[in-house]
Write a protein that holds these residues in place. Sequence first.
Motif, PDB file in Angstrom:
ATOM      1  N   ALA B 348       0.836  -1.202   0.000  1.00 57.16           N
ATOM      2  CA  ALA B 348       0.000   0.000   0.000  1.00 57.16           C
ATOM      3  C   ALA B 348       0.869   1.250   0.000  1.00 57.16           C
ATOM      4  O   ALA B 348       0.576   2.232  -0.684  1.00 57.16           O
ATOM      5  CB  ALA B 348      -0.929  -0.005   1.209  1.00 57.16           C
ATOM      6  N   PHE B 349       1.958   1.193   0.745  1.00 57.43           N
ATOM      7  CA  PHE B 349       2.850   2.352   0.845  1.00 57.43           C
ATOM      8  C   PHE B 349       3.490   2.649  -0.501  1.00 57.43           C
ATOM      9  O   PHE B 349       3.477   3.779  -0.989  1.00 57.43           O
ATOM     10  CB  PHE B 349       3.931   2.063   1.894  1.00 57.43           C
ATOM     11  CG  PHE B 349       4.727   3.276   2.274  1.00 57.43           C
ATOM     12  CD1 PHE B 349       4.351   4.048   3.361  1.00 57.43           C
ATOM     13  CD2 PHE B 349       5.846   3.641   1.544  1.00 57.43           C
ATOM     14  CE1 PHE B 349       5.080   5.169   3.713  1.00 57.43           C
ATOM     15  CE2 PHE B 349       6.582   4.767   1.886  1.00 57.43           C
ATOM     16  CZ  PHE B 349       6.186   5.529   2.976  1.00 57.43           C
ATOM     17  N   ILE B 350       4.025   1.608  -1.107  1.00 58.60           N
ATOM     18  CA  ILE B 350       4.673   1.786  -2.408  1.00 58.60           C
ATOM     19  C   ILE B 350       3.669   2.308  -3.422  1.00 58.60           C
ATOM     20  O   ILE B 350       3.925   3.268  -4.157  1.00 58.60           O
ATOM     21  CB  ILE B 350       5.270   0.447  -2.896  1.00 58.60           C
ATOM     22  CG1 ILE B 350       6.422   0.034  -1.999  1.00 58.60           C
ATOM     23  CG2 ILE B 350       5.735   0.566  -4.337  1.00 58.60           C
ATOM     24  CD1 ILE B 350       6.823  -1.418  -2.166  1.00 58.60           C
ATOM     25  N   THR B 351       2.501   1.675  -3.448  1.00 61.27           N
ATOM     26  CA  THR B 351       1.478   2.076  -4.417  1.00 61.27           C
ATOM     27  C   THR B 351       1.070   3.524  -4.204  1.00 61.27           C
ATOM     28  O   THR B 351       0.970   4.291  -5.163  1.00 61.27           O
ATOM     29  CB  THR B 351       0.237   1.189  -4.272  1.00 61.27           C
ATOM     30  OG1 THR B 351       0.645  -0.158  -4.363  1.00 61.27           O
ATOM     31  CG2 THR B 351      -0.765   1.509  -5.344  1.00 61.27           C
ATOM     32  N   PHE B 438      -6.478   4.006  -8.943  1.00 59.35           N
ATOM     33  CA  PHE B 438      -6.625   4.999  -7.869  1.00 59.35           C
ATOM     34  C   PHE B 438      -6.066   6.376  -8.207  1.00 59.35           C
ATOM     35  O   PHE B 438      -5.971   7.229  -7.345  1.00 59.35           O
ATOM     36  CB  PHE B 438      -5.986   4.475  -6.582  1.00 59.35           C
ATOM     37  CG  PHE B 438      -6.691   3.268  -6.033  1.00 59.35           C
ATOM     38  CD1 PHE B 438      -8.053   3.279  -5.848  1.00 59.35           C
ATOM     39  CD2 PHE B 438      -5.992   2.119  -5.725  1.00 59.35           C
ATOM     40  CE1 PHE B 438      -8.716   2.172  -5.352  1.00 59.35           C
ATOM     41  CE2 PHE B 438      -6.640   1.008  -5.226  1.00 59.35           C
ATOM     42  CZ  PHE B 438      -8.008   1.035  -5.042  1.00 59.35           C
ATOM     43  N   LEU B 439      -5.688   6.577  -9.459  1.00 59.82           N
ATOM     44  CA  LEU B 439      -5.135   7.887  -9.800  1.00 59.82           C
ATOM     45  C   LEU B 439      -6.127   9.005  -9.479  1.00 59.82           C
ATOM     46  O   LEU B 439      -5.739  10.061  -8.992  1.00 59.82           O
ATOM     47  CB  LEU B 439      -4.741   7.941 -11.280  1.00 59.82           C
ATOM     48  CG  LEU B 439      -3.811   9.114 -11.545  1.00 59.82           C
ATOM     49  CD1 LEU B 439      -2.400   8.752 -11.138  1.00 59.82           C
ATOM     50  CD2 LEU B 439      -3.838   9.545 -12.990  1.00 59.82           C
ATOM     51  N   ALA B 440      -7.403   8.739  -9.717  1.00 55.34           N
ATOM     52  CA  ALA B 440      -8.415   9.771  -9.454  1.00 55.34           C
ATOM     53  C   ALA B 440      -8.441  10.146  -7.976  1.00 55.34           C
ATOM     54  O   ALA B 440      -8.626  11.308  -7.623  1.00 55.34           O
ATOM     55  CB  ALA B 440      -9.794   9.281  -9.889  1.00 55.34           C
ATOM     56  N   ALA B 487      -3.678  12.860  -0.299  1.00 54.40           N
ATOM     57  CA  ALA B 487      -3.826  11.957  -1.449  1.00 54.40           C
ATOM     58  C   ALA B 487      -3.145  10.619  -1.147  1.00 54.40           C
ATOM     59  O   ALA B 487      -3.705   9.552  -1.375  1.00 54.40           O
ATOM     60  CB  ALA B 487      -3.199  12.580  -2.692  1.00 54.40           C
ATOM     61  N   PHE B 488      -1.953  10.716  -0.595  1.00 53.18           N
ATOM     62  CA  PHE B 488      -1.187   9.515  -0.269  1.00 53.18           C
ATOM     63  C   PHE B 488      -1.995   8.613   0.657  1.00 53.18           C
ATOM     64  O   PHE B 488      -2.122   7.409   0.442  1.00 53.18           O
ATOM     65  CB  PHE B 488       0.123   9.928   0.401  1.00 53.18           C
ATOM     66  CG  PHE B 488       1.013   8.784   0.785  1.00 53.18           C
ATOM     67  CD1 PHE B 488       2.003   8.343  -0.072  1.00 53.18           C
ATOM     68  CD2 PHE B 488       0.851   8.141   2.000  1.00 53.18           C
ATOM     69  CE1 PHE B 488       2.822   7.281   0.270  1.00 53.18           C
ATOM     70  CE2 PHE B 488       1.658   7.072   2.358  1.00 53.18           C
ATOM     71  CZ  PHE B 488       2.644   6.655   1.490  1.00 53.18           C
ATOM     72  N   ILE B 489      -2.571   9.233   1.679  1.00 50.40           N
ATOM     73  CA  ILE B 489      -3.257   8.424   2.683  1.00 50.40           C
ATOM     74  C   ILE B 489      -4.547   7.818   2.121  1.00 50.40           C
ATOM     75  O   ILE B 489      -4.854   6.661   2.379  1.00 50.40           O
ATOM     76  CB  ILE B 489      -3.510   9.265   3.942  1.00 50.40           C
ATOM     77  CG1 ILE B 489      -2.166   9.473   4.644  1.00 50.40           C
ATOM     78  CG2 ILE B 489      -4.492   8.599   4.870  1.00 50.40           C
ATOM     79  CD1 ILE B 489      -2.146  10.582   5.624  1.00 50.40           C
ATOM     80  N   LEU B 490      -5.251   8.596   1.319  1.00 54.49           N
ATOM     81  CA  LEU B 490      -6.486   8.051   0.730  1.00 54.49           C
ATOM     82  C   LEU B 490      -6.179   6.851  -0.166  1.00 54.49           C
ATOM     83  O   LEU B 490      -6.851   5.820  -0.109  1.00 54.49           O
ATOM     84  CB  LEU B 490      -7.222   9.126  -0.070  1.00 54.49           C
ATOM     85  CG  LEU B 490      -7.939  10.198   0.752  1.00 54.49           C
ATOM     86  CD1 LEU B 490      -8.547  11.256  -0.155  1.00 54.49           C
ATOM     87  CD2 LEU B 490      -9.005   9.579   1.636  1.00 54.49           C
ATOM     88  N   VAL B 491      -5.131   6.978  -0.978  1.00 53.66           N
ATOM     89  CA  VAL B 491      -4.757   5.855  -1.845  1.00 53.66           C
ATOM     90  C   VAL B 491      -4.311   4.671  -0.988  1.00 53.66           C
ATOM     91  O   VAL B 491      -4.690   3.524  -1.230  1.00 53.66           O
ATOM     92  CB  VAL B 491      -3.639   6.257  -2.822  1.00 53.66           C
ATOM     93  CG1 VAL B 491      -3.177   5.056  -3.627  1.00 53.66           C
ATOM     94  CG2 VAL B 491      -4.111   7.352  -3.755  1.00 53.66           C
TER      95      VAL B 491
END
Lengths: 350, 554, 328
Positions: B348-351, B438-440, B487-491
């Motif tokens: 998840a972190f990397i993504t 998840f780009l959006a 954004a990072f956390i939502l993704v």
Amino acid sequence: MTKHILIVLMALVLFSCKNETKNEDNSQESKEISQEINVYTHRHYEADQELFKRFEEQTGIKVNVINASADELIQKMTLEGDKSPADVLITVDAGRLHRAKTSGLLQPISSMILDSIIPSHLMDTDKNWFALTKRARVIAYAKDRIKPEDLSTYQDLTDVKWNNKILIRSSSNIYNQSLLASIIANEGEEKAKQWAESLVANMARSPKGNDRDQVKAVAAGEGDLAIVNTYYIGMLTNSENPEERKVAESIGIFFPNQETTGTHVNVSGAGVAKYAPNKDNAVKFIEFLVSEEAQEVFALSNFEYPVNSNVKVSETLKKWGSFTEDKLNLSLLGENNKKAVILFDEAGWK
Amino acid sequence: MKQAGSSDIFSIKNKLFRLKRDSNRWSIITLCVVFLIALPVLTIAFKLFNGPGESWTHIVKNLLGDYVSNSFYLLVVCSFLVFVFGVTTAWLVARYEFPFRKQLEWLLILPLAIPSYIVAYAYAGVFDYGGSLEVIQRFFGMEFTRVDVMNRFGLAFVLSISLFPYVYVSTRAFFLNQANNLLEASRMLGVGEIRTFFKLILPLARPAIVAGLILVLMEVLNDYGAAQYFGVNTFTTGIFRSWFSLEEPETAIYLSALLLLLVFSIILFEKWQRRKMQYSSGKTNNQSIYRKITNKRKQFLIFCIVITPVLFGFFIPVAQLIYWAVLTYSSVFHYEFLLLSVQTFSIAFITAAVTVILATLLIFSSRWNRIGFIKNLSKLGVLGYAIPGAVVAIGIMIPTLAIDRWLMDLIEKISGQSFGFIIHGTLFALVYAYAVRFLAVAYNPIESTTLKVSNAIPDASKTLGVGNFKTFFKIEYPLIKTGMLSAFILVFVDVLKELPLTLILKPFQVNTLAVKAFEYASDERVMEAAIPSLFIIFTAAIPVVFLNKLLVSK
Amino acid sequence: MLKIESLSKSYDKGKSFALRDVSFQLGEGDVFAIVGESGSGKTTLIRLIAGLETPDTGTIEINEKLVSSIKKNVAAEKRNIGFVFQEYALFPHLKLEENILYGISKLKNKKQRAKEVLELVGLSEMKDRYPHQLSGGQQQRVALARALAPNPSLLILDEPFSNLDAMLRAQLRNEIFRIIKQSGVTAIFVTHDTQDALAVADEILILQNGKLVQKDAAANLYTKPSSVYVASLFGNTIQLSKELQSAFECPLKTDCCHAIRNENIAINDECDYVTNATVLKKTFLGSGTQLLIKLDNGEHLTVVTKHTHIDERITIGFNSKDVLEFKE
């Protein structure tokens, strides 16, 4: 500020490293081809993992596993084509194995061991796949309201006396599809359609939830009968939740069609991938899974009926008694599956 | 004479000259990123030319009506519920002082941490026969009142209660930043609090609300697990049915194209509505909102209103999961879960990092590129979110496998040895797929913080002799990093929960908590799924709490 | 030093022009003002010069070097142009000194240079403050110092005084241009306020609807405006219509358009052309009085006068040398 950039960079490095090591692993593995086997499986039980481990210990062959639903695994194998790393495909129903076969994803296997252990109706006519375990689709009835003498066949459930009494899950469930497919195979499409339509008319509620939920609804009095898999009742009977055990106690199990075709069974089975890079290992692996040792593990931990007749069923299943099963060749379930789905839709079975 | 001059300006030759002059490396980078992200979508769109499968007419005749009516029902009811939950709580939390306000601020985000199909199972578990509600009522000697949640409304409720935080987060950020001067202005005009809210604040908060709402609606349309379990047939369950039960991927792709059309029309409708009333969001107001302190009774009332969605969206499902976890602890819990948590966390972190970098790159490279149509093209990058994960997976597999095949043949020719897949079936393909999907989620918060920074700031940097790239790191990055972090956390949270993509594309030996939970749940061992689900919630809760700190401290 | 030829810029694919066929040249070391109403294209013009946007056609040369054309565009960061933005655009997360050092990080004696420009704008003591801790006027001066620090060949100021209140405005205007003159840089500033332009510019460019209508020294613009529009920018004018001409009995060319500035109208005074009138309404303005007048031939006029005591019947007139003449 720089801290955040550092974090991002670190993540990137980590990312690239991970990939590289992964790739190296792959390439190394592919050099020592004989030492591994790649399994695409829909079964994800601890018992299976236990068995894979034993197989590794006994043969020294490493078992790599991808768990996903059979549909997704078939799609994956189709797209991967001749480069697919898959050696063995395991599903929890015959329909999908048949689909894999007709999509040209499996290959015929001639194995004395498999032929001798597995009854012929539980394997593909062209020996593309072999059953590992069986599950029966039975009628669970409310002990306090229904006498088992009143029950007879799946077909009898369409009688008006069961109006508003029957609970069964959605038609998107493969076991329902297989049941209807077996009726199509046994009695023809016209009869099957009538059956589906009349059953919809007798339903106590619109289909929802899983098999366990149907049984619970019977216990709660929302209906009197539920068509469910033995496998799930077994789990309910042995649930950690006292409420669920109470539910299981209040229902009885009836094996329908004993006088006619026999109770509909479905299987969990395995086939060797057409482009299996480790074919010999794959055959060895399936032979292992039907061996008495492995079948005992299946039977005891998962409330499934073993295909190896030398192995006894679990205590829970033994209590329900023995039954005659429908000897219809299971390939027919797959052949009629799509027809069944369309009939369901036409009958308005959600 | 002037007319002649202007037509000359737009001659093809001069247009080409300008195109050549205005194209820079950022135009190319934008195109590359858009291509990368849109590739799976285009692959699927391309498949549309093959026509639908033979069951298409059957579906249109027997099922499509149901899919359309149920999907619309869900869109309408979820919009309403999410709006009510999200906006009221955001407003009360931003505007009033009341007991436990600080704790509730972050508790309101936590429902996001639970996958909605798990919430669905938990609710079924609560209201089930022999469920928690019955046990509790029996304990108090009460009559069992059965509530049937497994229907359309129940599904809409479950989805809304687990997804409303998207609206809460975006709307609260707006209230905290903008509402104070509006309130003051309105009070000066002698307009009451409630009227101000409905007449002024709400219309102005609309872009913020809609940004959250669109994410919610896309998730609603995309939901498979909960809808399937509750027996509600939607487009997405239809996609799975035609793909897997009817064995017609082409038909599934047709249905997802229809779904995509639906999503697009929602977005376009909203854009068109908004065009009628142009708001400028104004500059960020550093002044934080002044919180009103009311009397004890009102405070208690507000507390009750705010805690309700937290109760239904978080405490009740979590309590149910904990109960199940206690029952199944001995048979399910394994120290392996800790390992699995670490693995899931790293993926998840990397993504999240990759997705945020891609989204930022897309936003900024499209700004730095000077060609208009490429700028518009960059909006295509958010398409992936509208498509069901399983379909995205197919869109990823087709091109990556093609590349892999080519590479494998090449390597075999050169080295004489055969290798396994290089992209497909590795972490790379998985992370790529997540990024497409998840780009959006990353794009929106980054873009909105970027829009808050006046264009003059980067322009000023350029006139001081500093190029785009350096300007980004020295000036823009420090100003938008809160947006990038949220954004990072939502993704991150979305990846933790993601299922269909992970199932299809994950490499051998890689596993996630969501997959583990699904393995149990798909086998009707919902109780056993509780422990991995709780691990997901715990892993997700840490960054969610962090996200809140970030939004508030701003 | 700046040479612009037939510069055009359109938006919406040519549907609307922000700038149309503009050409002019500017010399070294002077202060130029670009004046026009909002929407006249003045901001587009300076953004094109700074390289923040690219023209549709035309060329820009700075110090005889081509920086913009249809085939070429030198990036903004390579043009060495100082730019003071309307909203100052100070970097909010950097201290004053860091803001100034930002553009001169490659300079050897950058600290020294920063100190110099801070002293120039008189903010040396505040170098450790953040932008939001400063007043509007102080922020303005920091923005100027930051733009001046890299020794730009050209300094552009976009509406430099629009964000300041009237009291501060005149004071700061003189202060800013003292600093600019002192540094010797060529400066262009954009304004919609002609008072600013008249006060400090050596030369003024007038833009109307994206076209350059006049470029001249301040005094010439006032006395010899090229159009009614330009004349009206620098104070109230009264168009001399045929009816007015006959009322004052002044014979003027018929193929031209004529006007007279309000301040050149004389009341109860000896003039070349005079007529009698009745005052209908008086409005006290402080510095003078606004009169609504009805000429004896029935024409109405509004004029402002310094006279404080006005009878109901007056004579009103002007001199022929003050008549402005435009070719239409």
